[in-house]
Design an enzyme around this catalytic site. Structure first.
Site, mmCIF file in Angstrom:
data_model
loop_
_atom_site.group_PDB
_atom_site.id
_atom_site.type_symbol
_atom_site.label_atom_id
_atom_site.label_comp_id
_atom_site.label_asym_id
_atom_site.label_seq_id
_atom_site.Cartn_x
_atom_site.Cartn_y
_atom_site.Cartn_z
ATOM 1 C CB THR A 1 -10.274 4.721 -0.988
ATOM 2 O OG1 THR A 1 -9.737 5.090 0.283
ATOM 3 C CG2 THR A 1 -9.568 3.487 -1.491
ATOM 4 C CG HIS B 1 -1.977 -0.988 1.255
ATOM 5 N ND1 HIS B 1 -3.249 -0.776 0.774
ATOM 6 C CD2 HIS B 1 -1.946 -2.269 1.683
ATOM 7 C CE1 HIS B 1 -3.971 -1.878 0.925
ATOM 8 N NE2 HIS B 1 -3.196 -2.803 1.479
ATOM 9 C CE LYS C 1 -2.853 10.772 3.138
ATOM 10 N NZ LYS C 1 -3.493 9.880 2.147
ATOM 11 C CE LYS D 1 -6.946 13.899 0.311
ATOM 12 N NZ LYS D 1 -6.908 12.721 -0.528
ATOM 13 N NE ARG D 2 -4.203 10.044 10.120
ATOM 14 C CZ ARG D 2 -3.839 9.113 11.001
ATOM 15 N NH1 ARG D 2 -4.605 8.059 11.228
ATOM 16 N NH2 ARG D 2 -2.733 9.236 11.691
ATOM 17 C CE LYS E 1 -13.995 5.636 1.161
ATOM 18 N NZ LYS E 1 -13.093 5.729 2.325
HETATM 19 O O1 NBY Z 1 -3.852 2.712 1.751
HETATM 20 C C1 NBY Z 1 -3.229 3.895 2.223
HETATM 21 C C2 NBY Z 1 -2.561 4.599 1.053
HETATM 22 O O2 NBY Z 1 -1.873 5.746 1.517
HETATM 23 C C3 NBY Z 1 -3.653 4.999 0.077
HETATM 24 O O3 NBY Z 1 -3.070 5.578 -1.062
HETATM 25 C C4 NBY Z 1 -4.448 3.757 -0.333
HETATM 26 O O4 NBY Z 1 -5.558 4.131 -1.080
HETATM 27 C C5 NBY Z 1 -4.929 3.008 0.904
HETATM 28 C C6 NBY Z 1 -5.620 1.713 0.551
HETATM 29 O O5 NBY Z 1 -4.851 0.967 -0.338
HETATM 30 N N1 NBY Z 1 -2.299 3.553 3.269
HETATM 31 C C7 NBY Z 1 -2.693 3.601 4.547
HETATM 32 O O6 NBY Z 1 -3.818 3.968 4.862
HETATM 33 N N2 NBY Z 1 -1.790 3.186 5.453
HETATM 34 C C8 NBY Z 1 -2.016 3.112 6.780
HETATM 35 O O7 NBY Z 1 -3.058 3.482 7.280
HETATM 36 C C9 NBY Z 1 -0.948 2.563 7.642
HETATM 37 C C10 NBY Z 1 -1.275 2.240 8.940
HETATM 38 C C11 NBY Z 1 -0.302 1.723 9.798
HETATM 39 C C12 NBY Z 1 0.977 1.558 9.341
HETATM 40 C C13 NBY Z 1 1.312 1.876 8.040
HETATM 41 C C14 NBY Z 1 0.345 2.387 7.194
HETATM 42 N N3 NBY Z 1 1.953 1.061 10.202
HETATM 43 O O8 NBY Z 1 3.033 0.656 9.760
HETATM 44 O O9 NBY Z 1 1.731 0.991 11.413
#
Ligand code: NBY
Length: 830
Positions: A665, A366, A563, A557-558, A669
């Site tokens: 995503t 991701h 971003k 978004k975050r 939406k």
């Molecule tokens: O995943 C997101 C991407 O940034 C976004 O572009 C994509 O649409 C979405 C679904 O594929 N990534 C994401 O949300 N990542 C996290 O929330 C996340 C959470 C925890 C950790 C790493 C990433 N972690 O290592 O703890």
């Protein structure tokens, strides 16, 4: 009331009479309240139980069918599931919303007030966790046998408050008043070991044996949440693990009188599922995080083996009955854990265990951000999971042996492909472990998958090109259209029937209606009404009044520098100074709406939140502006609040630096709800633009290639500031106290970062962005044309249903077929 209902009706019927009867039963017997003292929350609970019983019927039928037919199932392993409130969604999926509303009305209750009571399970950070939740909805709706496995965090993502414009985090106590959606399963509990040592010995028969003797054990207990499909009698399981102290261990300490030790041990064990890490990009090296990952992954794999052994006596075909999708590398330790379970616990030889393992797992990546790729120090991993480290090193030895055979003498390649990073302190590269241990590797949008193949995982692509796939993300139209935007959904259904809800491509039938002036007028009536709803919420939550007639320009978004919420801000400032220069200037009235959380330790992201609020204070209060620009920060962005915001947007801001957003995503939406996008050629934006047509999408900024060449040529953001009068005034005003009540230091870190580094090319894309925004403003003046584009956006978004994503996974990766539950007792016919 009729009291001759059968038990099946009581728990499954959806007539108003039956619903009232079940509701009152639940109020008495589960919630233990009599009507005179029951609170709105009690009513919510009683209704939740009533609805859960109905999904339970579907689940019992589904599970027994899966069992009888010994079907192939998907296991979706994810450290996060960002579900959002269940009640409304379940009513929609069960098709019982109007009967329920009526039943409540007849009892003197308002369904909307009960819906508002639900505390959402925020068991995720952002896109990755929400994607997992959308996939559960689609899996059930498409009748794919599946189990979601994750962690039952006691505290999910923090609640965000704003104090003086700053983000303040509050603990999310979602379980405080109980969770009616889950079923505790104390009988499904597994032991998970940590630490200790590995003993190697030769047994009496001369067999070499390995025994891992952990120095600590934690129990994982299952909590099940049922996920019902839309319009089908199928329900699947989301099984979340809660950590518990292992009792026997407590007693040992107790018996020797170390009471405090016993308690501390218990606390340490239970801490494992205590709290979700609030970082949306990897945080390196926290031992508790690795414990969480191993904990839930081990429980999930042990559970799969348990289920498998109910029907079979040997594990040789495990990979035929289960396939495991790894949601990023968070569960990638599972590759080593399955090897350990097969070899150490089930006495399987390495070769067979490896064959099964690498045919079981599939890996989704991701992120391309190098700092977000997980690495665990060899030292830490060896201390916590000594046997797993041993297994990883053996996997690596064999892997590199193969690499060297294939590329003799290419030691650089071998070191690039190694599971172990040798530079600096040694670390295990979890993405490499996932690649080697999986039969499939996929990215989440076409551009992202291409960059994985060509750059981040290039050597793995050279080695095993057949493993690589793309599955572009999708979102569920049930939650994000039908539930969130009932007005628009009703208009669409009125026009084209309700087939679109299960087959989103049918939205294409709206295309001719874009040319129908009467339909466009109805479309605008809907948009206006949802904008009024949101305006009311914004007023309640922020005290800011916004004009529903203005263009709602939305970035939710975050918060992350890549971003580029600050690029949006620079545009706001450019409009603001345009008005200051000429208060009579003709500007299209806009409401800029922001929402999103920043990781608590991410100072720059928090400063950007502060800046948005500070700019809002000045702009909103300036009489020259006279209400034409409004800036509002909607606090505590979560699924529930998102459902308010998405439907009301006119413009969707998708403005990440090209190559940084894996997919996105929220972009889907918003567009599905009729917003037009202003966006870079990044992630799924590219595919959205291809589908809706470039004439219905405001594209700007550098491409991935242009970013790369600018970087290579040496990027000097300072020169951009010097050469652009607009930009240089903005930068100056950001540091002269205009937006910080005279404080010239407050925003300095942000301004200097942009001037001297600008790692995400905000300034480089500024002119192109502002130019495109001018076109947006002009386009919004012609409401007829704008509405046409809005309708076409919705009509052409069918591809971005998570149903399509799941079909892609089933066909290209999992090889799993749909199963109809038999013997069901429900209003749904197969
Ligand atoms: O995943 C997101 C991407 O940034 C976004 O572009 C994509 O649409 C979405 C679904 O594929 N990534 C994401 O949300 N990542 C996290 O929330 C996340 C959470 C925890 C950790 C790493 C990433 N972690 O290592 O703890």
């Amino acid at each position: 009331m009729n009291d001759t209902f059968t038990s099946n009706e009581i728990h499954g019927g959806t007539s108003t009479e039956v619903l009232k009867r079940s509701f009152l039963d639940n109020l008495s017997y589960r919630q233990a309240k009599f009507p005179a003292v029951a609170t709105t929350y009690d009513h919510y609970m009683a209704l939740a139980y009533t609805v859960r019983d109905r999904i339970m019927q579907h689940w019992l039928q589904s599970a027994s069918t899966y069992y009888e037919q010994s079907v192939r199932s998907l296991c979706y392993l994810s450290a996060e599931f960002l579900l959002g409130p269940h009640l409304g969604n379940n009513l929609v999926n069960l098709g019982m919303e109007s009967e329920t509303r009526q039943a409540m009305l007849e009892l003197g209750l308002d369904l909307d007030r009960l819906l508002a009571e639900e505390e959402e399970p925020g068991l995720g950070n952002g896109g990755l966790g929400r994607l997992a939740a959308c996939y559960l909805d689609s899996l059930a709706s498409l009748q794919i046998p599946a189990i979601g496995y994750g962690i039952r965090y006691e505290f999910g993502i923090f609640d965000q408050e704003l104090k003086d414009g700053w983000q303040v985090e509050r603990t999310d106590k979602w379980l405080r008043y109980g969770n009616p959606w889950e079923v505790a399963r104390p009988e499904i509990t597994f032991t998970v070991g940590f630490g200790g040592s590995v003993r190697e010995q030769v047994d009496s028969a001369g067999n070499y044996q390995v025994e891992w003797v952990p120095d600590r054990h934690v129990m994982g207990m299952a909590y099940d949440t049922l996920i019902g499909g839309y319009g089908v009698p199928t329900a699947n399981l989301l099984r979340l693990w809660q950590a518990q102290a292992s009792e026997s261990f407590d007693f040992q300490l107790f018996n020797v009188g170390d009471y405090q030790g016993a308690v501390l041990e218990k606390i340490a064990s239970e801490n494992i599922s205590k709290v979700l890490y609030p970082n949306d990009e990897a945080l390196q090296g926290k031992v508790l995080r690795l414990q969480q990952q191993y904990f839930f992954t081990s429980c999930a794999l042990q559970d799969m083996i348990r289920i498998y052994l109910q029907r079979s006596s040997q594990l040789g075909n495990l990979h035929e009955k289960f396939t495991v999708q790894l949601n990023d590398t968070h569960p990638a330790i599972g590759v080593a854990e399955l090897m350990r379970l097969l070899i150490d616990q089930h006495a399987m030889p390495w070769e067979l265990a490896w064959e099964i393992t690498r045919r079981t797992f599939a890996y989704t990546n991701h992120t391309l951000l190098p700092e977000a790729l997980e690495r665990w120090s060899v030292e830490l991993l060896g201390r916590l999971l000594p046997r797993h480290l041993q297994i990883i090193l053996e996997i690596n030895r064999r892997h590199l042996e193969g690499v060297r055979k294939r590329y003799p003498g290419d030691e650089e390649r071998a070191s690039r492909l190694s599971l172990i990073e040798e530079q600096g302190s040694r670390a295990v590269r979890m993405a490499h472990l996932a690649c080697v241990g999986s039969y499939s590797i996929n990215g989440v949008a076409e551009l992202h998958s291409r960059l994985l193949r060509d750059e981040v995982l290039r050597d793995f692509h050279d080695l095993t090109p057949e493993k690589f796939h793309n599955v572009t993300n999708g979102v569920t139209p049930r939650r994000f259209m039908l539930l969130a935007n009932p007005r628009l959904s009703a208009l669409i259904t009125h026009a084209i029937g309700d087939g679109w809800i299960r087959d989103l491509d049918q939205l294409h039938r709206l295309e001719p209606l874009a040319d129908d002036a009467a339909f466009r007028a109805e479309w605008r009536v809907v948009k206006r009404a949802v904008k009024e709803d949101l305006a009311e919420k914004v007023q309640q939550r922020t005290g800011i009044s916004v004009d529903p007639e203005s263009l709602f320009d939305v970035q939710v978004k975050r918060f992350h520098e890549y971003k580029r919420q600050h690029l949006n801000l620079l545009h706001i400032l450019s409009l603001y100074f345009q008005i200051k220069d000429n208060p009579a200037a003709d500007v299209t009235p806009r409401t800029f709406l922001f929402a999103g959380k920043a990781a608590p330790g991410y100072q720059m992201a928090k400063l950007i939140i502060k800046l948005i609020n500070s700019v809002g204070e000045v702009v909103n209060g300036d009489s020259d502006v006279n209400g034409r620009l409004r800036v509002a920060f909607f606090p505590d962005f979560n699924v529930k609040n998102g459902q308010w915001i998405y439907p009301a947007a006119d413009l969707s801001e998708q403005i990440s630096t090209a190559g940084k957003e894996a997919s996105g995503t929220g972009n889907m939406k918003l567009s599905m709800n009729g917003a037009l996008t202003i966006g870079t050629l990044d992630g799924a934006n590219i595919e959205i633009r291809d589908h809706v047509g470039p004439e219905n999408f405001f594209c700007f900024g550098m491409t991935v290639e242009e970013v790369a060449s600018l970087q290579a040529a040496g990027y000097d953001p300072g020169s951009l500031v010097r050469d652009n009068a607009d930009l240089s005034r903005i930068m100056h005003r950001l540091s002269d106290g205009t937006f910080s009540r005279g404080d010239t230091e407050l925003f300095r870190p942000l301004v200097e970062n942009l001037q001297y580094h600008d790692p995400f090319f905000v300034l480089a894309d500024f002119s192109s962005y502002v130019e495109r925004q001018r076109e947006v403003s002009a386009a919004f003046q012609d409401r007829e044309v704008w509405t046409q584009k809005s309708i076409l956006n919705v009509a052409r978004m069918g591809h971005f249903s998570s149903d399509r994503s799941i079909r892609d996974y089933c066909r290209e990766i999992w090889q799993i077929d749909a199963i109809q539950p038999n013997g069901f007792n429900s209003k749904f016919k197969p």
